[in-house]
Design an enzyme around this catalytic site. Structure first.
Site, mmCIF file in Angstrom:
data_model
loop_
_atom_site.group_PDB
_atom_site.id
_atom_site.type_symbol
_atom_site.label_atom_id
_atom_site.label_comp_id
_atom_site.label_asym_id
_atom_site.label_seq_id
_atom_site.Cartn_x
_atom_site.Cartn_y
_atom_site.Cartn_z
ATOM 1 C CB CYS A 1 -16.626 1.712 3.196
ATOM 2 S SG CYS A 1 -16.750 0.874 1.629
ATOM 3 N NE ARG B 1 -18.309 1.013 9.042
ATOM 4 C CZ ARG B 1 -19.504 1.548 9.219
ATOM 5 N NH1 ARG B 1 -20.004 1.619 10.427
ATOM 6 N NH2 ARG B 1 -20.195 2.019 8.211
ATOM 7 C CD1 TRP C 1 -16.861 -5.959 2.996
ATOM 8 C CD2 TRP C 1 -18.532 -5.225 1.708
ATOM 9 N NE1 TRP C 1 -17.715 -7.005 2.783
ATOM 10 C CE2 TRP C 1 -18.743 -6.590 1.995
ATOM 11 C CE3 TRP C 1 -19.462 -4.562 0.908
ATOM 12 C CZ2 TRP C 1 -19.836 -7.301 1.516
ATOM 13 C CZ3 TRP C 1 -20.550 -5.262 0.430
ATOM 14 C CH2 TRP C 1 -20.731 -6.618 0.735
ATOM 15 C CG ASN D 1 -19.947 3.667 4.008
ATOM 16 O OD1 ASN D 1 -20.207 2.687 3.325
ATOM 17 N ND2 ASN D 1 -20.473 3.875 5.198
ATOM 18 N N GLY D 2 -20.682 3.798 0.630
ATOM 19 C CA GLY D 2 -22.007 3.815 0.010
ATOM 20 C C GLY D 2 -21.910 3.389 -1.443
ATOM 21 C CD GLU E 1 -28.674 -16.032 14.734
ATOM 22 O OE1 GLU E 1 -29.223 -15.685 13.676
ATOM 23 O OE2 GLU E 1 -27.637 -15.487 15.159
ATOM 24 C CE LYS F 1 -24.021 -15.744 14.402
ATOM 25 N NZ LYS F 1 -25.076 -14.859 14.427
ATOM 26 C CD GLU G 1 -23.128 -14.797 10.539
ATOM 27 O OE1 GLU G 1 -23.276 -13.857 9.752
ATOM 28 O OE2 GLU G 1 -23.720 -14.857 11.633
ATOM 29 C CG HIS H 1 -42.472 -31.942 3.305
ATOM 30 N ND1 HIS H 1 -43.456 -32.706 2.723
ATOM 31 C CD2 HIS H 1 -42.868 -31.720 4.581
ATOM 32 C CE1 HIS H 1 -44.427 -32.925 3.592
ATOM 33 N NE2 HIS H 1 -44.085 -32.338 4.735
ATOM 34 C CE LYS I 1 -21.719 -6.280 14.859
ATOM 35 N NZ LYS I 1 -22.219 -7.612 15.228
#
Ligand code: G6P
Length: 636
Positions: A2, A27, A75, A99-100, A484, A488, A491, A507, A631
């Site tokens: 948020c 964000r 969010w 926010n939270g 990574e 990427k 996402e 394996h 973000k």
């Protein structure tokens, strides 16, 4: 997560609030809203689901004019992303944004409902609005006292901006564990979740600390602590320019940030290598030769891409620093009863400096006596402030949700740190230190070369963007790069991708390999090269479509790719059976410049960022703001 913007002044606040919310879009959010005090002293709210264009359309249909107001991008955590759950939320005379997460919202809601309160939304936030309204009705002398009383009932994290129909020209803000910055100009005051929101209006910001409450009025900002005692806070000058936070002609922030890496890396390295080139100078780390010698273990703590940087840092710290090293993700270590002590150096890595899990974990470690060093990008962020020393990565603002330049800047900072620790403790010679640092200084130029020659990556992405799944393999320091890369890819393109240590492939994951599966193999020239090449042969033999990242002029690989291309051109049945030869198909080769093994992760990751970007682009995804992602993850 948020985003909050608040304004009190003489100007029409709607464009200021919407402009601020736009600069917080990075964000991540799924609905938004505004509350503005109108001429008659009432407060009007407009909210909408989806992108800010939808809020702008709603505001065009229902304009809000006034000189104080609050704005929010939500969010969703508690309750679906619909208009009813969007902020601002109102109760009695009070309107607020948050926010939270209010962790005890279920108990508080039950208590308020028992008193006759009717809730309009499914959110945890609405509990806060009712608690503050109740404190106002219960005789609190002013809004700031009502807010202070209400937050004593709340467990969890919050940044709040609150207005009341009873007090014109005033917005009250408060915070705990979620970021909030303040700023004041002649005749106007601002609050926001992050600096870019108010950057065009102010040269300096104030940082609100946990437990504090601030009152924003035209005349100024008053900060008080939990007891209502006045707090004096010095402002910080903002160094990021607006120019830097625009797209600069690139189609997406992510692409711009990928191309900013050479400069970002130069900034990370600058001034940190001694004049004779063999040592690293990091006075801001707070590590003296004595403390560096006392370290028995380095524990890296991070989340997301930063934890992949941490994994690479572990290789360097053990190899060059000569110290035992481990990596922990914030969300696990904070609840693991992990053992920390004074002999530990905890390195908390975070681009935002606000990630809730990383922050909580480092606090736990610090309370147990560990020395904490932060590697962060955002100056004076919560993680920077909660640590004993800070290495700023100086990569400039990163706006795209998926981290690119902050990741490579973290790698550069981690390599500098490992050399520093190795030199201080005597595990690395001056000559070897100088060779590694020379190699690091060449990296920005080599990244420029990779970016200049990256046209082929789009063609490779075109072959694979409809794949359902992808494997990425690497050994040694290429293994974190494989993780990574997979992160990427998933996402931003939403293609399922898994990063694997190449040696682990047998394996399990090899069972997935068939002719439809692209397998990315990170195989630069280092001591793992030949073993990785064998793993590549194994997946080739099972028909995988190979994308190999290798050092320029890798003779073995070039020969292998040529054989494969020849087979693909004449699959006439005269070849040996598939089990004993590479399967016909094609191998796509992406070359990176020749470099010392220590710096290879900084190079191999760059074409992988471009591959992910192009896969996402071809899939038509929202590259800079992928669905469901944020973000800055300020909740656990
Ligand atoms: C979010 C971001 C990632 C980032 C992670 C950790 O998930 O989308 O890009 O890697 O948070 O964030 P931090 O700010 O601590 O590096």
């Amino acid at each position: 997560m948020c985003g909050i913007v608040a304004y009190v002044g003489d100007r029409d606040c709607t464009p200021i609030l919407v402009g601020g919310l736009k600069r917080l879009e990075y964000r991540g959010y799924d609905s938004s809203g505004l509350a503005v005090r109108t001429q008659d002293g009432g407060i009007e709210v407009v909210r909408s689901v989806g992108k800010l264009q939808r809020l702008e359309a709603a505001l065009a249909a229902h304009p809000l004019f006034g000189t104080d107001g609050i704005g929010h991008t939500r969010w969703a955590t508690h309750g679906r992303p619909n208009e009813t759950n969007a902020h601002p939320h109102a109760a009695g005379s009070v309107v607020l944004v948050h926010n939270g997460i209010v962790e005890n919202h279920v108990a508080l809601r039950a208590e308020l409902e028992a008193e006759g309160v009717r809730f309009a939304s499914e959110t945890d936030t609405e509990v806060l609005a009712h608690l503050i309204a109740k404190a106002v009705d219960g005789g609190a002398p002013n809004l700031e006292t009502a807010v202070r009383r209400a937050i004593t009932r709340v467990q969890g994290s919050y940044a709040l901006a609150v207005m009341s129909t009873k007090e014109r020209g005033k917005i009250v803000v408060a915070k705990n564990d979620s970021p909030l910055i303040l700023a004041h100009n002649e005749g106007e005051a601002f609050a926001a979740s992050d600096i870019p929101a108010i950057l065009p209006h102010v040269p300096e910001v104030l940082i609100l600390e946990d437990g504090e409450v601030a009152t924003l009025e035209r005349a100024g900002i008053t900060i008080t602590d939990a007891n209502g005692e006045r707090v004096v806070r010095q402002p910080h000058r903002v160094s990021w320019s607006l120019v830097e936070s625009g797209k600069g002609g690139f189609k997406h922030y992510m692409l711009k940030e990928i191309h900013e890496q050479p400069r970002a890396l130069e900034h990370t390295i600058r001034g940190r290598i001694s004049s004779d080139g063999g040592d690293v100078v990091l006075p801001e780390s707070g590590l003296t030769p004595e403390t560096a010698k006392e370290i028995r273990r380095v524990c890296f703590i991070a989340c997301g891409s930063s934890s992949n940087a941490a994994l690479t840092g572990r290789y360097w710290m053990e190899q060059l620093g000569g110290v035992r090293a481990s990596v922990e993700v914030g969300s696990e270590v904070r609840y693991r009863d992990a053992i920390f002590g004074p002999e530990d150096l905890v390195v908390a890595i975070s681009q935002s400096g606000e990630t809730a899990d990383t922050l909580a974990a480092l606090r736990t470690a610090r309370e147990a006596g560990a020395r904490v060093l932060a590697i962060v990008n955002v100056r004076d962020s919560a993680i920077a402030r909660a640590s004993d020393g800070v290495l700023y990565t100086h990569a400039g603002p990163e706006v795209a949700v998926a981290s690119t330049k902050c990741f490579t800047a973290q790698l550069a900072a981690l390599l500098l740190l490992a050399v520093h620790v190795g030199r201080t403790r005597g595990s690395l010679s001056h000559a070897e230190g100088r060779r590694i640092l020379e190699a690091l200084k060449r990296v920005p130029g080599q990244v420029r070369t990779i970016l200049a020659n990256a046209r082929g990556v789009r063609g490779i992405a075109k072959k694979h963007h409809q794949s359902k799944s992808m494997l990425v393999l690497g050994r040694g320091p290429s293994y974190p790069v494989a993780l990574e890369t997979a992160l990427k890819v998933k996402e931003i393109s939403y293609i399922h991708a898994e990063g694997y240590a190449a040696g682990e492939m047998k394996h399990g994951p090899i069972a997935l390999v068939d002719e439809t599966m692209p397998v990315v193999v990170l195989c630069p020239q280092d001591r793992h090269h030949d073993k990785t090449l064998s793993n590549m042969q194994e997946v080739m033999a099972r028909g995988a479509k190979i994308i190999v990242v290798c050092t320029k002029d890798d003779a073995e690989l070039t020969a292998m790719a040529a054989v494969r291309a020849r087979l693909a051109a004449s699959p006439d049945g005269s070849e040996p059976p598939p089990s004993s030869r590479p399967h016909p198909g094609n191998v796509d080769v992406i070359e990176i410049p020749d470099a010392r093994s220590e710096v290879l992760p900084l190079l191999t990751v760059v074409p992988m960022q471009l591959l992910s970007y192009n896969l996402a682009l071809l899939q038509g995804r929202d590259v800079d703001q992928p669905r469901n992602l944020a973000k800055t993850v300020t909740v656990e």
